[in-house]
Design an enzyme around this catalytic site. Sequence first.
Site, mmCIF file in Angstrom:
data_model
loop_
_atom_site.group_PDB
_atom_site.id
_atom_site.type_symbol
_atom_site.label_atom_id
_atom_site.label_comp_id
_atom_site.label_asym_id
_atom_site.label_seq_id
_atom_site.Cartn_x
_atom_site.Cartn_y
_atom_site.Cartn_z
ATOM 1 N N CYS A 173 0.463 -1.182 -0.242
ATOM 2 C CA CYS A 173 -0.064 -0.021 -0.152
ATOM 3 C C CYS A 173 0.715 1.141 -0.389
ATOM 4 C CB CYS A 173 -0.750 0.540 1.132
ATOM 5 S SG CYS A 173 0.089 -0.177 2.766
ATOM 6 N N CYS A 199 -3.829 -2.111 8.121
ATOM 7 C CA CYS A 199 -2.837 -0.961 8.815
ATOM 8 C C CYS A 199 -2.528 -0.292 10.157
ATOM 9 C CB CYS A 199 -4.001 0.030 8.427
ATOM 10 S SG CYS A 199 -4.719 0.747 7.375
#
Length: 322
Positions: free
Chosen positions: A54, A131
């Site tokens: 990402c 995350c």
Amino acid sequence: MAKTDLIGGELWEQYSEKVADRMNNPRNFGELTEAEAQKLGGRLVIANEGAESCGDTVRLYWIVDEKTDTIKKATFKSFGCGTAIAATDMMAEMCVGKTVDEAAKITNLDVEHALRDEEDKAAVPPQKMHCSVMAYEVIKRATSIYRNVDISTLEEADIVCECARVTLQTIEDVIRINDLKTVEEISDYTKAGVFCKSCIQPGGHEKRKYYLVDILARVRAEIESERHPEKALVDDFSKLSVVKQIKAIEAVLDEHVRPALARDGGGVELEDVQSVEDGLVKVSLCYQGACKGCAGSAAGTLTFVEQTLRMKLSDKIRGVVV
């Protein structure tokens, strides 16, 4: 600023107020310097970690008291989404006051749990759980630098998803904690299987040691066995350990046998469990109360108990009275 100002769309309600607050007002953002380390009488450690999938990156700063290995101060800098910032901010805060070894045990699940507003409500949507993984990884990196060892000696040996760096332990934990029932749910919570998909099931472009479908099946079976020990194994009951056989038998006796006998003032206790020839399992029973010495115990009661155990667990069970 309210979280509605930070996160648009329908997903905003799935973020905790703590996450929204730390996205906008991180408590531990910034750099630490050698001068600050000297002032605090500690060693400055700087570690970098990034997620290729990402593009998020994080830099962690520690000031460590080398006499006690205690982290006296921790800050971070980050390029990434708001969830990654909130998770890393909380992670840095959780490090302070811990020894380096204690900090190395902090997981992304610990970070997510600390960001919750309510004990039983997740802090972020499942698709954003990945995350917080970077916060977990950068602690390992800082620990390896402080200890002057290769990070591979600190990493979890059992990585299931190489793309998202998700471990076997993490997958097992999220299945249990969130009572997950599908591979899609595992991917939502951890990002395992989202990218190259090789870890989902055999047949992908890379052979893997572990596959999500197999892990899910095994953990679900363990969960169901723990919730319903009387259903632990019907077909393979004779292959269970003696301890598990006893637990399953006791569960059936408690739910289906003892209440019936108690209505007539009787009872039954499990004395022994033995495996005999041809996969048979001999269950030795001792009658209590009105059942003890009753003329009907030798036949009627034993038949009732034995048939109940055979119906609920295995037809290879044979009951005897001692």
